[in-house]
Design a protein around this motif. Sequence first.
Motif, short mmCIF file in Angstrom:
data_model
loop_
_atom_site.label_atom_id
_atom_site.label_comp_id
_atom_site.label_asym_id
_atom_site.label_seq_id
_atom_site.Cartn_x
_atom_site.Cartn_y
_atom_site.Cartn_z
N LYS A 46 0.81 -1.21 0.00
CA LYS A 46 0.00 0.00 0.00
C LYS A 46 0.85 1.27 0.00
O LYS A 46 0.48 2.27 -0.58
N LEU A 47 1.98 1.25 0.70
CA LEU A 47 2.81 2.45 0.85
C LEU A 47 3.99 2.43 -0.12
O LEU A 47 4.67 1.42 -0.26
N LEU A 48 4.22 3.55 -0.78
CA LEU A 48 5.32 3.67 -1.72
C LEU A 48 6.64 3.85 -0.98
O LEU A 48 6.69 4.42 0.11
N THR A 49 7.71 3.37 -1.60
CA THR A 49 9.05 3.66 -1.11
C THR A 49 9.67 4.73 -2.00
O THR A 49 9.15 5.03 -3.08
N ASP A 50 10.79 5.28 -1.56
CA ASP A 50 11.49 6.28 -2.39
C ASP A 50 11.85 5.68 -3.75
O ASP A 50 11.71 6.34 -4.79
N PHE A 51 12.31 4.45 -3.73
CA PHE A 51 12.72 3.79 -4.98
C PHE A 51 11.52 3.59 -5.91
O PHE A 51 11.62 3.79 -7.12
N ASP A 52 10.35 3.22 -5.33
CA ASP A 52 9.13 3.07 -6.14
C ASP A 52 8.79 4.39 -6.83
O ASP A 52 8.48 4.43 -8.04
N ALA A 53 8.83 5.48 -6.06
CA ALA A 53 8.47 6.80 -6.60
C ALA A 53 9.41 7.19 -7.74
O ALA A 53 8.97 7.71 -8.76
N LYS A 54 10.71 6.91 -7.57
CA LYS A 54 11.68 7.23 -8.62
C LYS A 54 11.40 6.44 -9.89
O LYS A 54 11.48 6.96 -11.00
N GLN A 55 11.08 5.15 -9.71
CA GLN A 55 10.80 4.31 -10.88
C GLN A 55 9.55 4.76 -11.61
O GLN A 55 9.51 4.82 -12.85
N ILE A 56 8.49 5.09 -10.85
CA ILE A 56 7.24 5.54 -11.47
C ILE A 56 7.47 6.85 -12.22
O ILE A 56 7.00 7.02 -13.35
N LEU A 57 8.21 7.78 -11.61
CA LEU A 57 8.50 9.05 -12.27
C LEU A 57 9.28 8.82 -13.56
O LEU A 57 8.95 9.41 -14.60
N SER A 58 10.27 7.97 -13.51
CA SER A 58 11.07 7.67 -14.71
C SER A 58 10.19 7.12 -15.83
O SER A 58 10.32 7.52 -16.99
N ALA A 59 9.28 6.22 -15.47
CA ALA A 59 8.38 5.63 -16.47
C ALA A 59 7.45 6.68 -17.06
O ALA A 59 7.26 6.75 -18.28
N LEU A 60 6.87 7.53 -16.21
CA LEU A 60 5.92 8.54 -16.69
C LEU A 60 6.58 9.59 -17.56
O LEU A 60 5.94 10.19 -18.43
N GLN A 61 7.88 9.81 -17.36
CA GLN A 61 8.58 10.84 -18.13
C GLN A 61 8.83 10.43 -19.58
O GLN A 61 9.02 11.29 -20.44
N CYS A 62 8.84 9.13 -19.84
CA CYS A 62 9.17 8.72 -21.21
C CYS A 62 8.13 7.79 -21.82
O CYS A 62 8.32 7.30 -22.92
N MET A 63 7.01 7.57 -21.14
CA MET A 63 6.01 6.62 -21.62
C MET A 63 5.14 7.23 -22.71
O MET A 63 4.67 8.36 -22.60
N ASP A 64 4.88 6.46 -23.74
CA ASP A 64 3.96 6.87 -24.80
C ASP A 64 2.52 6.70 -24.30
O ASP A 64 2.23 5.75 -23.57
N PRO A 65 1.60 7.63 -24.67
CA PRO A 65 0.21 7.53 -24.19
C PRO A 65 -0.48 6.22 -24.54
O PRO A 65 -1.43 5.82 -23.86
N THR A 66 0.00 5.57 -25.60
CA THR A 66 -0.63 4.30 -26.00
C THR A 66 0.06 3.09 -25.38
O THR A 66 -0.32 1.95 -25.65
N ALA A 67 1.07 3.33 -24.55
CA ALA A 67 1.81 2.22 -23.93
C ALA A 67 0.86 1.36 -23.10
O ALA A 67 0.01 1.87 -22.36
N GLU A 68 1.05 0.07 -23.22
CA GLU A 68 0.16 -0.89 -22.56
C GLU A 68 0.12 -0.72 -21.05
O GLU A 68 -0.91 -0.90 -20.41
N LEU A 69 1.26 -0.34 -20.46
CA LEU A 69 1.36 -0.28 -19.01
C LEU A 69 1.00 1.08 -18.41
O LEU A 69 1.00 1.23 -17.18
N LEU A 70 0.70 2.08 -19.25
CA LEU A 70 0.38 3.40 -18.70
C LEU A 70 -0.91 3.37 -17.88
O LEU A 70 -0.97 3.95 -16.79
N LEU A 71 -1.92 2.69 -18.38
CA LEU A 71 -3.21 2.63 -17.65
C LEU A 71 -3.05 1.96 -16.28
O LEU A 71 -3.45 2.55 -15.27
N PRO A 72 -2.46 0.76 -16.19
CA PRO A 72 -2.29 0.17 -14.86
C PRO A 72 -1.35 0.96 -13.96
O PRO A 72 -1.54 1.00 -12.74
N LEU A 73 -0.35 1.64 -14.54
CA LEU A 73 0.57 2.44 -13.72
C LEU A 73 -0.17 3.63 -13.10
O LEU A 73 -0.01 3.92 -11.91
#
Length: 321
Positions: A46-73
Amino acid sequence: MFNGAVPQKDPDESNPEWRITVNPAAELVGSPRLRALIDRLYHHQKLLTDFDAKQILSALQCMDPTAELLLPLLTVLSNATAYPSNQLLMREFRLTNRVVEMLPDSKHWPRSTRVILLQCIANMAVSSDNMEVMKLALNHIVSRLTSEDEMEVVVAMQALTNLSINIRKEQIPKFVPVIPHCLNRLWVRGEVNLNALRLLVNLSCCPDMVPYLLGNKSVSGLLRILDTDREEVLIRAVTWILCTTSAVDALNLTYDRIAEHNLDPFHNPSHTLYFSIYGPKGREELETQARHLLNHANKDVASKSARLLETLANVSPIMSL
């Protein structure tokens, strides 16, 4: 004469080999690592870690809107906002900023991804510490009220409700266009629309918004909102009328003060919300409904109805316009 490109290598590298430099975040998108992160946050953690937040930010910065994993992320991010510690972490690692930055371009995204991004913003807006960042999204959220997708409109109203808890004077022009959308959606298929009513309550709690509110075109059968068995509707309906009437009393509002905000093409006063509530017929109906509610089983409804009658007594009757 040599015209070839120089291979890229470290200056201290003893073995000169061709090297390809890549964005590490790009490797994350669509990778099993990102899928595992989403699965862990969705099902187990349930609770994010610093590493989780960094990974999510990295993904959101370069993800294409049609990427399969954007919706679940975005879904796990939206769910994570339920915990204040996660909201704090999202601010610290600029995840909140990144989500707001994505909003303008999202109107061209696939429907479900577009809506979940808006839901994420609506949830982030629950935290008062996010208001400075959220105000950048305000115009874009208001524009979603014209969407043909009903779910998108509902979520936009939720976001605006969370953002209108404490409207500052300079924000009033941004909230004014919201009023007609709320009034037009107050009744949906013969039922009171709770999302529209919640937002109207918040707007009326800002006294300086009330002249704009009362200058809008009225709704047919407006005061029938007080004639309902649904307590969640009734308490908000009484609160809305009470807050509006309190502002009319406190600011000594008359039609002269409201006329400039009359949106009727012919500026007919009788078509305004002001006339529907405080005109002779509307006022009589309002007083009758409020007296009836004095004996309501819900103490909050009964108490606010008594205050409404007291406040209404201070408002000068409208004899003619």
